[in-house]
Enzyme design. Structure first.
Site, PDB file in Angstrom:
ATOM      1  N   GLN A  13       0.714  -1.255  -0.191  1.00 23.28           N
ATOM      2  CA  GLN A  13       0.148   0.165   0.259  1.00 23.28           C
ATOM      3  C   GLN A  13       1.193   1.869  -0.157  1.00 23.28           C
ATOM      4  O   GLN A  13       0.782   2.168  -1.081  1.00 23.28           O
ATOM      5  CB  GLN A  13      -0.917  -0.068   1.338  1.00 23.28           C
ATOM      6  CG  GLN A  13      -2.159  -1.118   1.435  1.00 23.28           C
ATOM      7  CD  GLN A  13      -2.456  -0.639   2.760  1.00 23.28           C
ATOM      8  OE1 GLN A  13      -4.111   0.055   2.541  1.00 23.28           O
ATOM      9  NE2 GLN A  13      -2.835  -1.725   3.607  1.00 23.28           N
ATOM     10  N   ALA A  62       7.781  -5.559   2.544  1.00 23.22           N
ATOM     11  CA  ALA A  62       8.398  -6.589   3.954  1.00 23.22           C
ATOM     12  C   ALA A  62       7.045  -7.957   3.720  1.00 23.22           C
ATOM     13  O   ALA A  62       6.317  -8.007   2.685  1.00 23.22           O
ATOM     14  CB  ALA A  62       7.844  -5.374   5.087  1.00 23.22           C
ATOM     15  N   TYR A  63       7.462  -8.336   4.726  1.00 23.21           N
ATOM     16  CA  TYR A  63       6.391  -9.768   5.017  1.00 23.21           C
ATOM     17  C   TYR A  63       5.473  -9.394   6.056  1.00 23.21           C
ATOM     18  O   TYR A  63       6.007  -8.997   7.585  1.00 23.21           O
ATOM     19  CB  TYR A  63       7.690 -11.222   5.534  1.00 23.21           C
ATOM     20  CG  TYR A  63       6.354 -12.254   6.459  1.00 23.21           C
ATOM     21  CD1 TYR A  63       5.694 -11.670   7.143  1.00 23.21           C
ATOM     22  CD2 TYR A  63       6.599 -12.916   5.287  1.00 23.21           C
ATOM     23  CE1 TYR A  63       4.837 -13.572   7.071  1.00 23.21           C
ATOM     24  CE2 TYR A  63       6.474 -14.238   5.213  1.00 23.21           C
ATOM     25  CZ  TYR A  63       4.866 -14.278   6.254  1.00 23.21           C
ATOM     26  OH  TYR A  63       4.412 -15.551   6.251  1.00 23.21           O
ATOM     27  N   THR A  64       4.169  -9.343   5.588  1.00 26.30           N
ATOM     28  CA  THR A  64       2.939  -8.440   6.593  1.00 26.30           C
ATOM     29  C   THR A  64       2.065  -9.586   7.117  1.00 26.30           C
ATOM     30  O   THR A  64       0.292  -9.506   7.685  1.00 26.30           O
ATOM     31  CB  THR A  64       2.553  -7.441   5.769  1.00 26.30           C
ATOM     32  OG1 THR A  64       2.168  -8.199   4.626  1.00 26.30           O
ATOM     33  CG2 THR A  64       3.642  -6.325   5.144  1.00 26.30           C
ATOM     34  N   THR A 103       6.142  -1.223  12.863  1.00 29.69           N
ATOM     35  CA  THR A 103       4.726  -1.302  12.765  1.00 29.69           C
ATOM     36  C   THR A 103       4.498  -1.320  14.356  1.00 29.69           C
ATOM     37  O   THR A 103       5.048  -0.921  15.371  1.00 29.69           O
ATOM     38  CB  THR A 103       4.618  -2.695  12.992  1.00 29.69           C
ATOM     39  OG1 THR A 103       3.181  -3.307  13.301  1.00 29.69           O
ATOM     40  CG2 THR A 103       5.414  -3.674  13.827  1.00 29.69           C
ATOM     41  N   ASP A 104       3.720  -0.920  15.351  1.00 31.11           N
ATOM     42  CA  ASP A 104       3.607  -0.420  16.244  1.00 31.11           C
ATOM     43  C   ASP A 104       2.896  -2.114  17.307  1.00 31.11           C
ATOM     44  O   ASP A 104       2.677  -2.115  18.227  1.00 31.11           O
ATOM     45  CB  ASP A 104       1.476  -0.336  16.507  1.00 31.11           C
ATOM     46  CG  ASP A 104       0.360  -0.697  15.675  1.00 31.11           C
ATOM     47  OD1 ASP A 104       0.528  -1.272  14.470  1.00 31.11           O
ATOM     48  OD2 ASP A 104      -0.708  -1.435  16.648  1.00 31.11           O
ATOM     49  N   TYR A 127       5.408 -11.357  14.392  1.00 26.88           N
ATOM     50  CA  TYR A 127       5.617 -10.350  12.986  1.00 26.88           C
ATOM     51  C   TYR A 127       6.643  -9.099  13.664  1.00 26.88           C
ATOM     52  O   TYR A 127       7.165  -8.746  13.383  1.00 26.88           O
ATOM     53  CB  TYR A 127       4.508  -9.996  12.521  1.00 26.88           C
ATOM     54  CG  TYR A 127       4.341  -9.212  11.443  1.00 26.88           C
ATOM     55  CD1 TYR A 127       4.649  -8.442  10.286  1.00 26.88           C
ATOM     56  CD2 TYR A 127       3.750  -7.532  12.795  1.00 26.88           C
ATOM     57  CE1 TYR A 127       4.377  -8.201  10.639  1.00 26.88           C
ATOM     58  CE2 TYR A 127       3.577  -6.250  11.714  1.00 26.88           C
ATOM     59  CZ  TYR A 127       4.257  -6.852  10.505  1.00 26.88           C
ATOM     60  OH  TYR A 127       4.404  -5.166   9.686  1.00 26.88           O
TER      61      TYR A 127
END
Length: 298
Positions: A13, A62-64, A103-104, A127
């Site tokens: 995105q 990235a791996y998400t 990331t949070d 993750y």
């Protein structure tokens, strides 16, 4: 000055928004796809930095897959930590500046208040653990790195919460959404726009400049996933909005734990960069308008 940006990633995105918005900024952006660069080959990724000689490197790949990550931690480490670290090492102290997204999910969500950058991370899933390792690798290898933690990223493209909710509404099935997880939604367009706007500043800043280091970026306003869903329906469907039933995280078990309140505080970003992220409802309205233009919302 035209900033030369080398971007890893084309389909995510934020990557797509970077590509879309680049012509409106004084940048020349080269985006590398998965075919151009396999993120399971750290050394090859690092060599591409040397080959392209950019002014700024952006890691937007990235791996998400949060739940699937529990099954293959070694692969997730390679993609989300080892390869970003190798890229950062190639940038080093004298090469291009670097932007990396995190990331949070590096937090456990138990603080009871929004997290600032100085709070001690404690990820509760693979993750988050590997993204935290990526942060450490990048910041230790490149003194001119900006690491941006973000949360709940959405856009008019790809797979995300907004599009999932609209699909479920279109199918006419009951909609049950978690109401005990809280965070700050983030428009991919706003995150990409921030990076592009700051690119000229980043490429001239020296190591030690306060623009580098760890920052939080998210649209303003905290909400639950249920509140987010209701916002989506209000913007997209108005009076036709379906009822959203609240459920607890325990009612929807998943392989990976999620932080219950991983809300990010963006005060440091606002102080250092002089940028205040806009409310998430305002950003959401633009996403919904774009989806309507594309015929994705009836």
């Amino acid at each position: 000055m035209t900033v030369r940006i080398l971007q890893f990633g084309t389909t995510g995105q934020v990557a797509r928004e970077m590509i879309r918005q680049a012509p409106a900024h004084e940048v020349a952006l080269t985006a590398l796809s998965r075919d151009d660069c396999d993120f399971e080959d750290p050394e090859k990724a690092a060599r591409l930095v040397r080959h392209h000689h950019p002014d700024l490197v952006v890691i937007a790949a990235a791996y998400t897959a949060v739940d699937k990550a529990e099954e293959e931690p070694e692969r997730v480490y390679e993609i989300n930590a080892e390869t970003p670290g190798a890229i950062a090492g190639m940038c080093g102290a004298n090469g291009p500046a670097l932007v990396h997204f995190s990331t949070d999910y590096v937090f456990d969500g138990d603080k009871g208040a929004p997290y600032v950058e100085e709070d001690r991370p404690h990820p509760v899933n693979v993750y988050g653990e590997m993204k935290l390792s990526g942060e450490t690798n990048v910041l230790s290898a490149c003194p001119r790195a900006l690491v941006l933690r973000t949360s709940w990223v959405v856009s008019a493209h790809g797979k995300n919460f907004v599009k999932t909710m609209l699909r479920l509404a279109g199918e006419g099935n009951p909609i049950r959404v978690v109401d005990d997880q809280f965070g700050r939604p983030t428009a991919a367009a706003d995150l990409a726009g921030f990076v592009l706007a700051q690119a000229p500043r980043l490429v001239v800043a020296k190591a030690g400049d306060p623009v580098f280091g760890l920052f939080h970026f998210a649209n303003a306003g905290e909400t639950s996933w249920k509140g987010f869903a209701e916002g989506v329906f209000a913007e997209a469907l108005g009076d036709r909005a379906p009822k959203v039933e609240a459920i607890a995280t325990a009612d929807r078990p998943a392989p990976a734990r999620r932080p219950l309140r991983g809300t990010l505080d963006t005060g440091k970003l606002e102080r250092v960069y002089g940028v205040t992220p806009r409310p998430w409802r305002e950003a959401l309205a633009e996403i919904v308008a774009e989806l309507k233009t594309e015929g994705a919302v009836a």
